[in-house]
Motif scaffolding. Structure first.
Motif, PDB file in Angstrom:
ATOM      1  N   LYS A  60      -7.829   2.540  11.568  1.00 50.92           N
ATOM      2  CA  LYS A  60      -7.258   3.355  10.498  1.00 50.92           C
ATOM      3  C   LYS A  60      -5.999   4.029  11.006  1.00 50.92           C
ATOM      4  O   LYS A  60      -5.944   4.460  12.157  1.00 50.92           O
ATOM      5  N   ASN A  96       3.290   2.743   8.507  1.00 48.97           N
ATOM      6  CA  ASN A  96       4.642   2.635   7.982  1.00 48.97           C
ATOM      7  C   ASN A  96       5.445   3.885   8.306  1.00 48.97           C
ATOM      8  O   ASN A  96       5.110   4.978   7.840  1.00 48.97           O
ATOM      9  N   GLY A 119       3.513   0.836  -0.330  1.00 47.19           N
ATOM     10  CA  GLY A 119       2.397   0.511   0.549  1.00 47.19           C
ATOM     11  C   GLY A 119       2.305  -0.929   1.011  1.00 47.19           C
ATOM     12  O   GLY A 119       1.385  -1.280   1.758  1.00 47.19           O
ATOM     13  N   SER A 161       2.529  -1.512   4.841  1.00 45.85           N
ATOM     14  CA  SER A 161       1.256  -1.157   5.476  1.00 45.85           C
ATOM     15  C   SER A 161       0.182  -2.204   5.185  1.00 45.85           C
ATOM     16  O   SER A 161      -0.638  -2.531   6.049  1.00 45.85           O
ATOM     17  N   LEU A 162       0.177  -2.727   3.965  1.00 45.99           N
ATOM     18  CA  LEU A 162      -0.809  -3.736   3.584  1.00 45.99           C
ATOM     19  C   LEU A 162      -0.712  -4.966   4.463  1.00 45.99           C
ATOM     20  O   LEU A 162      -1.737  -5.452   4.994  1.00 45.99           O
ATOM     21  N   LEU A 196      -1.954  -4.323   7.868  1.00 41.99           N
ATOM     22  CA  LEU A 196      -3.408  -4.173   7.885  1.00 41.99           C
ATOM     23  C   LEU A 196      -4.110  -5.534   7.847  1.00 41.99           C
ATOM     24  O   LEU A 196      -5.137  -5.722   8.507  1.00 41.99           O
ATOM     25  N   VAL A 246      -3.903  -1.649  -2.970  1.00 42.55           N
ATOM     26  CA  VAL A 246      -2.778  -0.970  -2.327  1.00 42.55           C
ATOM     27  C   VAL A 246      -2.138  -0.043  -3.348  1.00 42.55           C
ATOM     28  O   VAL A 246      -1.891  -0.430  -4.495  1.00 42.55           O
ATOM     29  N   LEU A 306       0.161   8.372   3.873  1.00 38.49           N
ATOM     30  CA  LEU A 306      -0.140   7.033   3.391  1.00 38.49           C
ATOM     31  C   LEU A 306      -0.920   6.322   4.486  1.00 38.49           C
ATOM     32  O   LEU A 306      -0.390   6.045   5.563  1.00 38.49           O
ATOM     33  N   ALA A 323      -3.640   3.320   5.910  1.00 38.84           N
ATOM     34  CA  ALA A 323      -4.243   1.988   5.804  1.00 38.84           C
ATOM     35  C   ALA A 323      -5.504   1.981   6.642  1.00 38.84           C
ATOM     36  O   ALA A 323      -5.521   2.540   7.747  1.00 38.84           O
ATOM     37  N   GLN A 324      -6.563   1.361   6.126  1.00 36.98           N
ATOM     38  CA  GLN A 324      -7.787   1.316   6.919  1.00 36.98           C
ATOM     39  C   GLN A 324      -8.625   0.095   6.624  1.00 36.98           C
ATOM     40  O   GLN A 324      -8.647  -0.411   5.502  1.00 36.98           O
ATOM     41  N   VAL A 338      -5.212   0.395   1.207  1.00 37.45           N
ATOM     42  CA  VAL A 338      -4.069   1.244   1.564  1.00 37.45           C
ATOM     43  C   VAL A 338      -3.861   2.216   0.423  1.00 37.45           C
ATOM     44  O   VAL A 338      -3.681   1.803  -0.730  1.00 37.45           O
ATOM     45  N   ASN A 341       4.222   5.995  14.031  1.00 35.30           N
ATOM     46  CA  ASN A 341       2.960   5.418  13.588  1.00 35.30           C
ATOM     47  C   ASN A 341       1.843   5.945  14.476  1.00 35.30           C
ATOM     48  O   ASN A 341       2.069   6.323  15.627  1.00 35.30           O
TER      49      ASN A 341
END
Length: 401
Positions: free
Chosen positions: A148, A152, A192, A195-196, A199, A218, A241, A243-244, A257, A276
């Motif tokens: 997690k 970004n 997002g 980040s997606l 991830l 997302v 924001l 992501a996990q 996300v 990050n």
């Protein structure tokens, strides 16, 4: 004479950084033999022999001395053509193209297996932070529970300006654009998607499972308002924001996300500006935290150089977790607890909440806090895109900090 002869595709911000770090690295044992660009006559910020610059990619592929391709271009479709052709020729490749890799990773793995080439891409996820190789080697077991973090730097810079410098969102966004932390069109970052894609790549190495981008929820930060910011300040939290990917049982995991309320007790609370931060959690080692610059010319180039040196020593990803017999299955059949702020959109009627804990109404702004299935958020994505609405995750995983 250097053993690694690099054919470089791309000479933008990151490409110029690669030229700098390779020329300054004393033990990299690498040299750039040829560079392919769209416009070979463009002025560059690095000193180069113009004779090595071309706009014909076959001058790289047909050069028998070139034994490593490095790809750092902005066009994901062109990047896929370059990387897939290199792998079909049995060449080693280093890439920083997160979008291309996230969209095509199963095919790229198949090409490596079929033709014997190798693809390294630590730079695609979190810049200078060595997330991929750590997940691939140190966490090469099934004890991992969660990855997690803030993946970004652009969106994190904007939110840092809001919460740490009291700027309003629009001004913070413009500051990010002016300083080069965000593009003139920042939607890829703030919605997002950056980040997606990171991830998706991380999840392959964390759990051994590939999930298509279109199957993942997302949601970005573009609809944030002063009301949301003030609400977070009153609760003494920040909005990040996040992501996990998280295992919810031995047999299932989920990933998404979205913005999240982050209290001071969380490691990522203090990840500010363009940095990050990634938290890795496991059954026996609790939490481990990695922090660093996730983008930029030299941080990303340093990660590219690390992959070049790793290749020189014979390293390649093993994708060991993908061979496990009992890899977990991706599910969206889970309940999330969320805050939804709105004005005109009839949220209670349109979103199928499993339960509602808080409802607030005023003449101008309303919000609801309740539980809703992740699958329903995906199904109601069109509702969530309404400009008067903003949704924030209230984490329910690992609330022991």
């Amino acid at each position: 004479m250097a053993d690694i002869k690099v054919g470089l595709f791309g000479l933008g911000v990151v490409g110029e950084g690669i030229v700098k770090v390779i020329s300054n690295a004393r033990n990299a044992n690498a040299e750039i033999r040829r560079i392919c660009v769209k416009n070979p006559h463009k002025a560059r910020k690095v000193n180069l022999d113009k004779a090595i610059i071309t706009d014909n990619r076959h001058e790289i592929f047909d050069d028998p001395e070139i034994n490593l391709i490095v790809e750092v271009i902005n066009d994901p479709d062109a990047a896929y053509e370059i990387v897939s052709e290199a792998l079909r020729r049995g060449l080693a490749v280093v890439s920083g193209s997160k979008t291309m890799i996230a969209r095509h990773l199963p095919e790229l793995i198949e090409l490596q297996n079929k033709y014997g080439g190798s693809l390294l891409y630590d730079a695609s996820s979190c810049g200078s932070i060595p997330v991929i190789r750590n997940l691939e080697e140190y966490y090469d077991n099934d004890l991992l529970l969660e990855v997690k973090g803030i993946l970004n730097g652009s969106s994190n810079f904007i939110l840092s300006r809001v919460f740490d410098h009291n700027e309003d969102y629009d001004k913070a966004l413009q500051t990010a654009i002016d300083l080069g932390f965000a593009e003139a069109d920042p939607s890829f970052d703030i919605e997002g998607f950056d980040s997606l894609y990171k991830l998706i790549i991380i999840t392959v190495h964390a759990l051994g499972v590939y999930v298509k981008p279109e199957d993942i929820f997302v949601y970005g930060i573009s609809h944030i308002s002063d009301f949301d910011i003030n609400y977070a300040r009153e609760k003494r939290v920040k909005i990040k924001l996040v992501a996990q990917v998280v295992k919810i049982s031995d047999s299932h995991f989920t990933m998404f996300v979205m913005p999240e309320f982050v209290p001071k007790s969380r490691y990522i609370y203090s990840v500010d500006d363009e940095y990050n931060g990634v938290v890795i959690r496991g059954e026996c080692y609790d939490r481990q935290f990695m922090f660093g610059k996730g983008a930029g010319s030299l941080p990303t180039a340093s990660s590219i150089l690390s992959d070049i040196v790793a290749h020189h020593h014979g390293y390649r990803y093993g994708y060991k977790k993908m061979a496990y017999h009992d890899t977990p299955v991706y599910t969206t059949d889970i309940l999330l607890r969320v805050y939804v702020r709105y004005s005109r959109t009839p949220v209670i009627d349109l979103l199928p909440f499993h339960s509602v804990q808080v409802r607030y109404n005023s003449e101008t702004t309303n919000y609801v806090i309740g539980e809703i299935k992740l699958s329903d958020l995906i199904a109601c994505k069109e509702v969530l895109m309404q400009p008067d609405l903003f949704i924030i995750n209230i984490t329910r995983f690992f609330n022991d900090n």
